[in-house]
Design an enzyme around this catalytic site. Structure first.
Site, PDB file in Angstrom:
ATOM      1  N   GLY A  29      42.236  37.950  38.567  1.00 45.84           N
ATOM      2  CA  GLY A  29      42.274  39.020  37.616  1.00 45.84           C
ATOM      3  C   GLY A  29      43.072  40.296  38.040  1.00 45.84           C
ATOM      4  CG  MET A  36      43.634  42.510  45.994  1.00 46.24           C
ATOM      5  SD  MET A  36      42.101  41.607  46.296  1.00 46.24           S
ATOM      6  CE  MET A  36      41.826  42.462  47.924  1.00 46.24           C
ATOM      7  CG  HIS A  64      34.627  43.921  40.087  1.00 45.77           C
ATOM      8  ND1 HIS A  64      33.669  43.375  40.339  1.00 45.77           N
ATOM      9  CD2 HIS A  64      35.460  43.522  41.047  1.00 45.77           C
ATOM     10  CE1 HIS A  64      33.667  42.465  41.106  1.00 45.77           C
ATOM     11  NE2 HIS A  64      34.943  42.669  41.718  1.00 45.77           N
ATOM     12  CD  GLU A  65      39.247  44.429  41.432  1.00 44.68           C
ATOM     13  OE1 GLU A  65      38.843  44.328  42.415  1.00 44.68           O
ATOM     14  OE2 GLU A  65      38.805  43.040  40.705  1.00 44.68           O
ATOM     15  CG  HIS A  70      35.579  45.420  45.379  1.00 43.41           C
ATOM     16  ND1 HIS A  70      34.564  45.086  46.087  1.00 43.41           N
ATOM     17  CD2 HIS A  70      36.106  44.371  44.743  1.00 43.41           C
ATOM     18  CE1 HIS A  70      34.376  43.723  45.414  1.00 43.41           C
ATOM     19  NE2 HIS A  70      35.271  43.413  44.631  1.00 43.41           N
ATOM     20  CD  GLU A  83      34.661  40.204  45.393  1.00 47.70           C
ATOM     21  OE1 GLU A  83      34.104  40.645  43.985  1.00 47.70           O
ATOM     22  OE2 GLU A  83      35.692  40.079  45.708  1.00 47.70           O
TER      23      GLU A  83
HETATM   24  N1  BES Z   1      38.737  40.689  45.464  1.00 47.10           N
HETATM   25  C1  BES Z   1      38.964  40.020  44.086  1.00 47.10           C
HETATM   26  C2  BES Z   1      40.221  39.306  43.899  1.00 47.10           C
HETATM   27  C3  BES Z   1      40.328  38.179  44.652  1.00 47.10           C
HETATM   28  C4  BES Z   1      39.807  36.810  44.273  1.00 47.10           C
HETATM   29  C5  BES Z   1      41.266  37.981  45.756  1.00 47.10           C
HETATM   30  C6  BES Z   1      39.937  35.817  44.876  1.00 47.10           C
HETATM   31  C7  BES Z   1      41.573  36.982  46.262  1.00 47.10           C
HETATM   32  C8  BES Z   1      40.950  35.527  45.915  1.00 47.10           C
HETATM   33  C9  BES Z   1      38.364  40.950  42.947  1.00 47.10           C
HETATM   34  O1  BES Z   1      37.747  42.113  43.517  1.00 47.10           O
HETATM   35  C10 BES Z   1      37.815  40.332  42.100  1.00 47.10           C
HETATM   36  O2  BES Z   1      36.622  39.950  42.108  1.00 47.10           O
HETATM   37  N2  BES Z   1      38.357  40.086  40.880  1.00 47.10           N
HETATM   38  C11 BES Z   1      37.723  39.224  39.846  1.00 47.10           C
HETATM   39  C12 BES Z   1      37.348  39.881  38.561  1.00 47.10           C
HETATM   40  C13 BES Z   1      36.178  40.628  38.690  1.00 47.10           C
HETATM   41  C14 BES Z   1      35.751  41.611  37.451  1.00 47.10           C
HETATM   42  C15 BES Z   1      35.029  39.698  38.674  1.00 47.10           C
HETATM   43  C16 BES Z   1      38.778  38.278  39.232  1.00 47.10           C
HETATM   44  O3  BES Z   1      40.177  38.607  40.009  1.00 47.10           O
HETATM   45  O4  BES Z   1      38.690  37.372  38.584  1.00 47.10           O
HETATM   46 ZN    ZN Z   2      35.659  41.743  43.262  1.00 45.67          ZN
END
Ligand code: BES
Ligand code: ZN
Length: 853
Positions: free
Chosen positions: A254, A256, A290-291, A294, A313
């Site tokens: 979604g 990063m 969310h991002e 972080h 997370e």
């Molecule tokens: N850090 C993650 C993105 C990520 C996930 C990078 C897996 C590499 C591998 C980001 O903060 C995240 O958690 N994104 C979620 C959405 C969030 C609202 C839960 C996503 O991308 O689905």
């Molecule tokens: Zn995340």
């Protein structure tokens, strides 16, 4: 070039890196198939943990390497390089060549529509240069980008730019997974924010020139709301001069949280009333939050190793859930989160992919960005907060931020903060992080001489690699009602710590009606013999909105299940219950819409399996259709009135209140369509001036086998908008009749705008097929084979997205032996695919039960 036997990594084997990287300078000369990257870093031996100088590196062409200016010849393998180095500080330099244009895995540096972008979490930086690609190695990055593109971005603050170059410096030490680079012909939607201490921050959302420029305003407002919220609720301020967001069409996830340069899947940031639904707006708001959150929970305090993923997370999901609750209704948000958790996380816990919130081993870390780590991880934070209370929670968080700022921390550090600041012993609580599986909480009651007793028993079924479980700490929020509907005991949190435990309540005039696990106070399955009369009573009277909804949900499941297994008619208690809720104008429309919604077909399959029935997806589908017709008939006098009440005059606004009204109005429309042949839906389709109303009307029509003209018109209207087209691809599959689902998906893959390299488009079609329970489990097995074939092809292009989508098969052991045999054949076929990725290999192996994880 794949390893013969993929290695398993264990938490217990953690060892710090043998060197410190004090700073790193990266120079990029961008070129689609031959980008050059020069890395120069100051290295210092880690006296406490001496070790070999090993740098990760994957798919890199090493041009040269130097130590203190003198060329060296490191030992290079397909995992990285090792080099003899001085036993004193030195400067390492190396140049590599990489090919972003042919990088279809969308990990490392790649190209999307002519734009360069990166995705490094978890282990993608090693595809950019040789580096200790592990989150406990934090360094200060300076980046120079050379390339013939108008916009060149990286992390931190801009240091200078000119024709064909730009330089960036990030003063905050960070792990490599937070590195980002973007280069392209982009335009900025600008904004401004002044932090609580008066610092001005430039904000930008970058998109490609064209129609996307008009879809940035909402995201910008969401970003500002998030920044304000984190200051007000957690006292956390932003820490750079600039915060950039870039929208990218080809993205595995979604979004990063790269430091100062968040990269978003365009579906998770671009929004307009005409092209985005209320659900899209809510998701975009949450994901931007969310991002952004972080920046403190993840970036300033990061993870020591990837086993600690839930540290950032789980906590950040918890924070974005709090934020979303604050934007609208906490009750509605809690119900939505519980629906997701119970449907998807409980399902994961129940099958071959079950793993603890903090796993102890993995083959490919990308496979552990799961609903368990995220959503159950967030539940653990919520339980801690409930156990210690709000004030103690925020006090502990302050200590966490001061004690661990700038560090790569662990779950032990996190729990120690709570222990030190509250004086509690969290040894038993830690089991929540270590034990997989969903605890079953059985309850019995007893009433004698004015004393009411609740006896709880907890058990957790075995999960792969974990046969026995110790009792966990379960906060059980309980309230007692009298049988006239008043509350005799307001909510109390009972703290269950033993395998079996009794709690008593004295001085009661009569046997009360208990309301247990209010606000879904713990991620457990409550097991209780409860009559439908009692459920109907709680549905009508519970003062806790979550349990009020849950009582209705339990009733719906019972009714639905008996329609499948006994061909029973829907219970009047249920139909009267939803009629009363629907009619009650004092209730939030969003809440009423949730009460009206039925459990999914997959939820019903799980319920049946839990009750030792082999679920028949076709029968479940038909029972669901029959139940909807019965609901429509029972509610037919109320539906038009409520729908009319929910009409909104004036321009579209995505706020929670308006969205709730549309949600209830459209829930009424879905039922009405079962009675009026789609007349109201067709009219709504014609009149719609926003995507929420337009696509809801189209979905109603397609679900009743109508709407061919509207579907064609929709496609013609939105042909140029890829995000709307993703919706159309998905809806076309998910609304197909079960026996047509596979053929529909197949037909769509032949459309000129089907592009398997684009994860959004691939997921639109095959995610919808996998999510269409009756279509996916068609008795012929055609959908299984089709998905298996496409996943085998996709694996060679994009292993991460492939591995994720194999989870469609994770529930296979629920089904009859024919279906099991067909799925096993598909999984075995996948497993035997030449050059299968580590990602997909691990998932398939776990689902087949080859490797306990
Ligand atoms: N850090 C993650 C993105 C990520 C996930 C990078 C897996 C590499 C591998 C980001 O903060 C995240 O958690 N994104 C979620 C959405 C969030 C609202 C839960 C996503 O991308 O689905
Ligand atoms: Zn995340």
């Amino acid at each position: 070039m794949k390893d013969a036997a993929p290695q398993t990594i264990y938490l217990k084997d953690y060892r710090p890196f043998g060197y410190h990287i004090d700073d790193v300078h990266l120079t990029f000369r961008l070129s689609p198939e031959a980008t050059r990257v020069v890395a120069r870093m100051s290295v210092r031996p880690n006296a406490a943990y001496p070790g070999a100088f090993f740098l990760h590196g994957q798919d890199l062409k090493l041009i040269w390497a130097k130590i203190d200016g003198a060329e060296v010849t490191p030992d290079v393998t397909d995992a990285g390089l090792t080099c003899d180095v001085p036993d004193a500080p030195f400067v390492w330099e190396a140049e590599v060549e990489i090919s972003p244009a042919t990088n279809t895995a969308l990990e490392g540096l790649y190209m999307s529509n002519g734009m360069y972008c990166t995705q490094c979490e978890a282990e993608g930086f090693r595809k950019i240069t040789f580096y200790p690609d592990r989150p406990d190695v934090m360094s200060v990055f300076t980046v120079r980008i050379e390339g013939d593109l108008p916009v060149l971005l990286s992390n931190g603050n801009p240091m200078g730019q000119g024709d064909g170059w730009a330089e960036w410096h990030d003063p905050w030490p960070k792990p490599a997974y937070l590195f980002a680079l973007v280069g392209g012909d982009l335009v900025a939607h600008p904004g401004q924010f002044t932090t609580m201490s008066g610092k001005d921050v430039d904000l930008n959302i970058y998109v490609r020139p064209g129609p996307d420029e008009d879809k940035c305003a909402f995201g910008m407002e969401a970003l500002k709301r998030s920044m304000t919220w984190d200051e007000e609720v957690y006292g956390r301020e932003y820490d750079l001069d600039i915060f950039n967001i870039v929208a990218v069409d080809d993205f595995n996830m979604g979004a990063m949280e790269n430091k100062g340069l968040n990269i978003f899947n365009s579906s998770c940031v671009l929004a307009s009333p005409e092209t985005s639904t209320d659900a899209n707006f809510e998701r975009i708001d949450a994901i931007i939050a969310h991002e952004y959150f972080h920046n403190w929970t993840g970036n300033r305090i990061t993870c020591r190793d990837w086993f600690q993923l839930c540290l950032k997370e789980g906590l950040t999901v918890f924070r974005d859930q709090q934020y979303t609750g604050d934007q609208g209704s906490h009750a509605v948000k809690r119900i939505e989160d519980a629906i997701v958790l119970r449907s998807h996380q409980f399902r994961e816990d129940n099958g071959p992919l079950a793993h603890p919130v903090r796993p102890e081993s993995f083959i490919e870390i990308n496979n552990f960005y799961t609903i368990t780590v995220y959503e159950k991880g967030a539940e653990l934070i919520g339980m801690l907060k409930r156990l210690v209370g709000d004030a103690a929670y925020y006090k502990a968080l302050d200590l966490y931020f001061t004690r661990h700022d700038g560090q790569a921390a662990t779950i032990e550090d996190w729990l120690k903060v709570f222990e030190d600041s509250t004086g509690r012993d969290l040894t038993q609580f830690k089991r929540w992080y270590e034990q997989a599986g969903t605890p079953r909480l059985a309850v019995t009651e007893d009433f004698k001489d004015g004393t009411y007793a609740l006896t709880f028993t907890q058990t957790t079924p075995p999960t792969p690699g974990q046969d026995t479980k110790a009792p966990q700490v379960i906060p059980v929020a309980v309230g007692l009602m009298s049988d006239d509907g008043t509350e005799v005991l307001p909510t109390q949190v009972l703290e269950m710590t033993k395998a079996e435990q009794t709690f008593t309540f004295d001085g009661l005039a009569a046997k009360p009606v208990p309301s247990i696990l209010r606000d879904f106070s713990a991620p457990v399955i409550l097991q209780r013999d409860q009559t439908n009369a009692e459920r109907a009573f709680l549905m009508a009277h519970d003062t806790d909105p979550f349990n009020r909804w849950d009582a209705g949900n339990a009733l719906a499941r019972d009714v639905y299940r008996r329609m499948v297994t006994e061909d029973a008619a829907p219970d009047a208690a249920y139909l009267d219950g939803i009629a009363a809720i629907l009619r009650d104008d004092s209730l939030d429309p969003a809440f009423r819409a949730l009460v009206l919604s039925l459990p999914s077909e997959d939820d019903m399959a799980q319920d049946l399996a839990d009750a030792d029935h082999i679920p028949d997806p076709t029968a479940i589908h038909h029972a669901g259709e029959a139940l909807r017709v019965a609901m429509a008939q029972h509610l037919q006098d109320i539906l038009p009135r409520v729908r009319a009440d929910m009409a909104i005059n004036g321009p579209y606004s995505p706020d929670a209140k308006s969205a709730g009204k549309r949600s209830l109005g459209n829930a009424c429309l879905a039922l009405l369509s079962r009675l009026d042949g789609g007349a109201a839906a067709a009219a709504q389709y014609k009149a719609a001036d926003n995507m929420t109303m337009q696509i809801a009307a189209l979905a109603c029509l397609l679900k009743i086998g109508k709407g061919a003209d509207e579907s064609a018109a929709f496609r013609a209207q939105w042909r140029e908008d890829r995000l709307v087209m993703d919706k159309w691809f998905g809806l076309t599959v998910s609304s197909a009749a079960p026996q047509d689902a596979a053929a529909t998906a197949d037909r769509l893959t032949a459309e000129p705008d089907f592009d398997m390299k684009n994860p959004n488009r691939f997921r639109a079609v095959f995610g919808a097929l996998a999510g269409h329970a009756a279509g996916f489990h068609d008795p012929s097995g055609v959908s299984y084979r089709m998905l298996g074939d496409w996943l085998a092809r996709l694996d060679a292009i994009n292993p991460q997205t492939t591995a994720r989508m194999t989870t469609a098969f994770a529930t296979w052991k629920r089904y009859d032996s024919n279906r099991q045999a067909m799925i096993r054949t598909v999984l075995k076929g996948l497993e035997a695919t030449p050059n299968l990725s580590r990602d997909t290999g691990e998932m398939v192996g776990r689902m087949l039960g080859d490797t306990p994880s």
